[in-house]
Design a protein around this motif. Sequence first.
Motif, PDB file in Angstrom:
ATOM      1  N   ARG A   1       0.859  -1.184   0.000  1.00 18.56           N
ATOM      2  CA  ARG A   1       0.000   0.000   0.000  1.00 18.56           C
ATOM      3  C   ARG A   1       0.898   1.238   0.000  1.00 18.56           C
ATOM      4  O   ARG A   1       2.094   1.134   0.307  1.00 18.56           O
ATOM      5  CB  ARG A   1      -0.910  -0.007   1.226  1.00 18.56           C
ATOM      6  N   PRO A   2       0.343   2.408  -0.329  1.00 16.47           N
ATOM      7  CA  PRO A   2       1.175   3.613  -0.351  1.00 16.47           C
ATOM      8  C   PRO A   2       1.681   3.947   1.043  1.00 16.47           C
ATOM      9  O   PRO A   2       0.961   3.783   2.026  1.00 16.47           O
ATOM     10  CB  PRO A   2       0.209   4.701  -0.840  1.00 16.47           C
ATOM     11  N   THR A   3       2.933   4.399   1.116  1.00 11.45           N
ATOM     12  CA  THR A   3       3.475   4.839   2.404  1.00 11.45           C
ATOM     13  C   THR A   3       3.825   6.324   2.377  1.00 11.45           C
ATOM     14  O   THR A   3       4.037   6.923   3.421  1.00 11.45           O
ATOM     15  CB  THR A   3       4.741   4.045   2.778  1.00 11.45           C
ATOM     16  N   GLY A   4       3.925   6.897   1.176  1.00  6.37           N
ATOM     17  CA  GLY A   4       4.318   8.305   1.058  1.00  6.37           C
ATOM     18  C   GLY A   4       3.120   9.193   0.754  1.00  6.37           C
ATOM     19  O   GLY A   4       2.002   8.715   0.569  1.00  6.37           O
ATOM     20  N   PRO A   5       3.364  10.517   0.726  1.00  5.06           N
ATOM     21  CA  PRO A   5       2.277  11.470   0.496  1.00  5.06           C
ATOM     22  C   PRO A   5       1.729  11.411  -0.931  1.00  5.06           C
ATOM     23  O   PRO A   5       2.472  11.122  -1.879  1.00  5.06           O
ATOM     24  CB  PRO A   5       2.937  12.833   0.758  1.00  5.06           C
ATOM     25  N   ILE A   6       0.425  11.662  -1.051  1.00  2.44           N
ATOM     26  CA  ILE A   6      -0.216  11.701  -2.369  1.00  2.44           C
ATOM     27  C   ILE A   6       0.216  12.973  -3.089  1.00  2.44           C
ATOM     28  O   ILE A   6       0.165  14.071  -2.525  1.00  2.44           O
ATOM     29  CB  ILE A   6      -1.761  11.687  -2.214  1.00  2.44           C
ATOM     30  N   GLN A   7       0.642  12.823  -4.346  1.00  2.87           N
ATOM     31  CA  GLN A   7       1.036  13.983  -5.155  1.00  2.87           C
ATOM     32  C   GLN A   7      -0.065  14.374  -6.135  1.00  2.87           C
ATOM     33  O   GLN A   7      -0.296  15.543  -6.400  1.00  2.87           O
ATOM     34  CB  GLN A   7       2.332  13.683  -5.921  1.00  2.87           C
ATOM     35  N   PHE A   8      -0.716  13.363  -6.734  1.00  7.32           N
ATOM     36  CA  PHE A   8      -1.792  13.612  -7.693  1.00  7.32           C
ATOM     37  C   PHE A   8      -2.882  12.568  -7.482  1.00  7.32           C
ATOM     38  O   PHE A   8      -2.590  11.411  -7.197  1.00  7.32           O
ATOM     39  CB  PHE A   8      -1.282  13.530  -9.140  1.00  7.32           C
ATOM     40  N   ILE A   9      -4.137  12.997  -7.636  1.00  5.25           N
ATOM     41  CA  ILE A   9      -5.255  12.090  -7.355  1.00  5.25           C
ATOM     42  C   ILE A   9      -6.445  12.427  -8.242  1.00  5.25           C
ATOM     43  O   ILE A   9      -6.666  13.601  -8.579  1.00  5.25           O
ATOM     44  CB  ILE A   9      -5.602  12.150  -5.839  1.00  5.25           C
ATOM     45  N   GLY A  10      -7.216  11.407  -8.644  1.00  2.90           N
ATOM     46  CA  GLY A  10      -8.411  11.665  -9.445  1.00  2.90           C
ATOM     47  C   GLY A  10      -9.243  10.395  -9.572  1.00  2.90           C
ATOM     48  O   GLY A  10      -8.783   9.297  -9.245  1.00  2.90           O
ATOM     49  N   ARG A  11     -10.501  10.571 -10.011  1.00  2.00           N
ATOM     50  CA  ARG A  11     -11.398   9.436 -10.170  1.00  2.00           C
ATOM     51  C   ARG A  11     -11.848   9.301 -11.620  1.00  2.00           C
ATOM     52  O   ARG A  11     -11.994  10.304 -12.320  1.00  2.00           O
ATOM     53  CB  ARG A  11     -12.625   9.603  -9.263  1.00  2.00           C
ATOM     54  N   ALA A  12     -12.096   8.062 -12.043  1.00  3.57           N
ATOM     55  CA  ALA A  12     -12.443   7.787 -13.432  1.00  3.57           C
ATOM     56  C   ALA A  12     -13.871   8.236 -13.750  1.00  3.57           C
ATOM     57  O   ALA A  12     -14.789   8.012 -12.965  1.00  3.57           O
ATOM     58  CB  ALA A  12     -12.307   6.283 -13.703  1.00  3.57           C
ATOM     59  N   VAL A  13     -14.010   8.879 -14.899  1.00  2.00           N
ATOM     60  CA  VAL A  13     -15.326   9.253 -15.409  1.00  2.00           C
ATOM     61  C   VAL A  13     -15.573   8.403 -16.654  1.00  2.00           C
ATOM     62  O   VAL A  13     -14.763   8.387 -17.578  1.00  2.00           O
ATOM     63  CB  VAL A  13     -15.373  10.744 -15.774  1.00  2.00           C
ATOM     64  N   GLU A  14     -16.716   7.705 -16.667  1.00  2.68           N
ATOM     65  CA  GLU A  14     -17.019   6.851 -17.810  1.00  2.68           C
ATOM     66  C   GLU A  14     -17.620   7.687 -18.920  1.00  2.68           C
ATOM     67  O   GLU A  14     -18.509   8.512 -18.678  1.00  2.68           O
ATOM     68  CB  GLU A  14     -17.997   5.739 -17.389  1.00  2.68           C
ATOM     69  N   LEU A  15     -17.105   7.461 -20.096  1.00  4.53           N
ATOM     70  CA  LEU A  15     -17.617   8.218 -21.256  1.00  4.53           C
ATOM     71  C   LEU A  15     -19.097   7.967 -21.439  1.00  4.53           C
ATOM     72  O   LEU A  15     -19.853   8.870 -21.684  1.00  4.53           O
ATOM     73  CB  LEU A  15     -16.841   7.766 -22.502  1.00  4.53           C
TER      74      LEU A  15
END
Lengths: 152, 251
Positions: free
Chosen positions: B237-251
């Motif tokens: 699992r991630p141990t470091g800070p999040i740099q970029f984040i987003g969620r998928a949008v279905e066409l």
Amino acid sequence: MLGVVIRIVGDRGIAEDIIHDAFVSIWNKAHTFDAQRGSGKTWIFSVTRHLALNHVRTRHREVTVDDDTAERLDAERSQEAATDTQDHFDWLGHGELDRCLGQLAPERRNCLFHAYVDGFSHQEIAARLDRPLGTVKAWIKRSLAALRECLS
Amino acid sequence: MTDHLEPLSPLGPDETDDLAGEYVLGTLSAERRDAVEHRLAHDAALRTAVWSWESRLQPYTALAEPVEPTPHLWQRIERSLDHQDGPVSTLPADRSPSRNTLWERLWDSVTVWRGVSFASVLAVAGLAAMLALAPSSAPSSRYLVVLMTPQHTQAGWVVEASSSQQLSLIPVGTFEVPPGKALEFWTKADDWSGPVSLGLVQPGESQQLSLKNLPPLEDNQLFELTLEDATGSPLDRPTGPIQFIGRAVEL
């Protein structure tokens, strides 16, 4: 996404054109800096919905009724129409606004969702609910203020 | 309520919020929508109010029934992106008058381009070739993700899923990775217990990834890039800070 746009413009071909234009626009603008943008997902929906809304509002620009016509239509609509206690949308359980939306009367929620989901204008909502235009405008304005107050 | 909005009339906080709310709901006339869109360019308070309403209302777009797009739609988008990327990919030495204008406009926009390397510009352009080579008979489920900084101040990457098992990660800005560190790419669908690593990512480089060991991509699936040690997260699992984040949008 396509379902959201079809609901607003009412035509699959036009909706696909709008999705196309929105995605190309998002692609080209993704590198531009904008500290006021929401999440990436919110941004994608925003660009696409507003293209759809601009399309329907521009297309209906010429049939916008003047104030006199609106007054006549309002007079024909019963001020005494039975209060609609039925929700037209299965809105509960979608977002953080649920709690505040729950404090509005069903008829006022219906106004908000006929606007947001169906892309209806004030006049279209008035026709759909058989309520005077002025009433619908005031309901929406007051509902937005109530939501703002509830959130603060 | 007046039907016209004075372009420069000052608005109080409640008026600004009312106007933003009606704009996002969609109840404004074409003329007032036009006025709001012009005003947004220079009215920061209105912009903030609009984005607040967009964020609050966006989940309720789910009230519209999903509709499956035809494969033809994505092919059209691919073709258009193919053509759109041309001018930006052109080096400044190779200038036609129109390219000159676009290039200079981008170059002069210091806030946009500060720190953006030529490599990343060229990598974006590389998408055109990738899209052109992609199989055209793929299923019609397509997804787009814009990965932003956690504070939503800047887009860093775009994820484009040409099918539910194949995706492209394309940089739209640069990111300086500190020495001894690396960017790791993760994904998590709503009902997964935790994120799954998609491997390390080179800043400024496009990458194509296969999800064949994972369930098919779904709407609202989370993607994020975290800063990890150079060899990647030592855990699952991630141990470091999040740099970029987003969620998928279905066409």
